[in-house]
Design an enzyme around this catalytic site. Structure first.
Site, mmCIF file in Angstrom:
data_model
loop_
_atom_site.group_PDB
_atom_site.id
_atom_site.type_symbol
_atom_site.label_atom_id
_atom_site.label_comp_id
_atom_site.label_asym_id
_atom_site.label_seq_id
_atom_site.Cartn_x
_atom_site.Cartn_y
_atom_site.Cartn_z
ATOM 1 N N LYS A 1 3.449 1.449 6.960
ATOM 2 C CA LYS A 1 4.016 2.285 8.015
ATOM 3 C C LYS A 1 5.465 1.859 8.317
ATOM 4 C CE LYS A 1 -0.510 3.102 10.202
ATOM 5 N NZ LYS A 1 -1.234 3.123 11.501
ATOM 6 N N HIS B 1 -1.851 1.739 6.864
ATOM 7 C CA HIS B 1 -2.965 2.697 6.880
ATOM 8 C C HIS B 1 -3.801 2.460 5.632
ATOM 9 C CE1 HIS B 1 -5.223 6.472 6.807
ATOM 10 N NE2 HIS B 1 -4.945 6.504 5.513
ATOM 11 N N ASN C 1 0.682 -0.952 13.615
ATOM 12 C CA ASN C 1 -0.188 -1.938 12.957
ATOM 13 C C ASN C 1 0.023 -2.033 11.437
ATOM 14 O OD1 ASN C 1 -1.283 0.492 12.274
ATOM 15 N ND2 ASN C 1 -3.172 0.249 13.458
ATOM 16 N N TYR D 1 -3.157 13.218 9.308
ATOM 17 C CA TYR D 1 -3.862 12.748 10.506
ATOM 18 C C TYR D 1 -4.617 13.879 11.212
ATOM 19 C CZ TYR D 1 -1.816 8.026 10.379
ATOM 20 O OH TYR D 1 -1.477 6.732 10.047
ATOM 21 N N GLU E 1 -6.444 12.326 1.073
ATOM 22 C CA GLU E 1 -5.157 11.709 1.380
ATOM 23 C C GLU E 1 -4.319 11.460 0.122
ATOM 24 O OE1 GLU E 1 -6.277 8.240 3.641
ATOM 25 O OE2 GLU E 1 -6.951 9.440 5.358
HETATM 26 P P1 IDP Z 1 -7.147 3.136 11.474
HETATM 27 O O1 IDP Z 1 -5.682 3.214 11.084
HETATM 28 O O2 IDP Z 1 -7.570 1.727 11.738
HETATM 29 O O3 IDP Z 1 -8.055 3.883 10.525
HETATM 30 P P2 IDP Z 1 -7.471 5.397 13.298
HETATM 31 O O4 IDP Z 1 -8.503 5.453 14.369
HETATM 32 O O5 IDP Z 1 -7.677 6.241 12.080
HETATM 33 O O6 IDP Z 1 -7.273 3.851 12.894
HETATM 34 O O7 IDP Z 1 -6.088 5.779 13.987
HETATM 35 C C1 IDP Z 1 -4.933 6.061 13.213
HETATM 36 C C2 IDP Z 1 -3.764 5.309 13.802
HETATM 37 O O8 IDP Z 1 -3.483 5.820 15.111
HETATM 38 C C3 IDP Z 1 -4.004 3.817 14.022
HETATM 39 O O9 IDP Z 1 -3.779 3.032 12.867
HETATM 40 C C4 IDP Z 1 -3.022 3.509 15.114
HETATM 41 O O10 IDP Z 1 -1.687 3.423 14.601
HETATM 42 C C5 IDP Z 1 -3.113 4.762 15.986
HETATM 43 N N1 IDP Z 1 -4.140 4.671 17.046
HETATM 44 C C6 IDP Z 1 -5.490 4.732 16.890
HETATM 45 N N2 IDP Z 1 -6.140 4.644 18.052
HETATM 46 C C7 IDP Z 1 -5.176 4.516 18.992
HETATM 47 C C8 IDP Z 1 -5.220 4.394 20.422
HETATM 48 O O11 IDP Z 1 -6.293 4.372 21.051
HETATM 49 N N3 IDP Z 1 -4.030 4.285 21.071
HETATM 50 C C9 IDP Z 1 -2.838 4.300 20.397
HETATM 51 N N4 IDP Z 1 -2.742 4.434 19.069
HETATM 52 C C10 IDP Z 1 -3.898 4.539 18.359
HETATM 53 MG MG MG Z 2 -8.051 5.942 10.092
#
Ligand code: IDP
Ligand code: MG
Length: 138
Positions: A9, A119, A116, A49, A130
């Site tokens: 990212k 992805h 974070n 997304y 994807e």
């Molecule tokens: P993942 O990347 O661990 O699969 P997902 O639930 O698919 O997590 O969410 C996609 C991305 O959206 C996350 O990596 C993070 O950057 C962001 N995200 C997910 N949940 C939250 C939240 O509750 N608050 C803020 N950002 C979030």
């Molecule tokens: Mg995800």
């Protein structure tokens, strides 16, 4: 052979962590079969997304992901989808275990969207969808 889509990212690219992420993928033993640096636009990110559309963090997520270059990677190996998710650690970098990419390299920045570093696809269905979005040529 199973494949997964991995993204470094914008926070990971800005912090010069591309090599670190690739190194962890390769050191684990997965093969990198496609790789490109690119800028993702809103249309592509909205498709990627789609499952999160309507959630409060969706707009900040798209804006963040479009804020700078990303690196898209296809990695291959037995159980690579599950294996990369383990390497990445859980979504929240504060809770991600030390030893994982997110646990070692990211922290809570107090932003609307969790930043974070990476992805990784979460299922065989998501990875096929994807990979087709980021690498339609494959
Ligand atoms: P993942 O990347 O661990 O699969 P997902 O639930 O698919 O997590 O969410 C996609 C991305 O959206 C996350 O990596 C993070 O950057 C962001 N995200 C997910 N949940 C939250 C939240 O509750 N608050 C803020 N950002 C979030
Ligand atoms: Mg995800």
């Amino acid at each position: 052979m199973e494949r997964t889509l991995i993204l470094v990212k914008p926070d990971g690219v800005k912090r010069n962590l591309v090599g670190e992420v690739l190194s962890r993928i390769e050191s684990k033993g997965y093969a990198i079969v496609a790789l490109k640096m690119m800028s993702a636009d809103r249309e592509l990110l909205t498709r990627h997304y789609a499952e999160h559309e309507g959630k409060p963090f969706f707009e900040p997520l798209v804006e963040f992901m479009a804020s700078g270059p990303i690196v898209a990677v296809v990695a291959e190996g037995n159980r690579v989808i599950e294996g990369f998710r383990k390497l990445a650690g859980v979504t929240d970098p504060t809770l991600a275990e030390p030893g994982t990419i997110r646990g070692d390299l990211a922290r809570d920045q107090g932003t609307k969207v969790v930043q974070n570093i990476v992805h990784g696809s979460d299922s065989v269905e998501s990875s096929a969808r994807e990979i087709n979005i980021f690498f339609p040529e494959l």
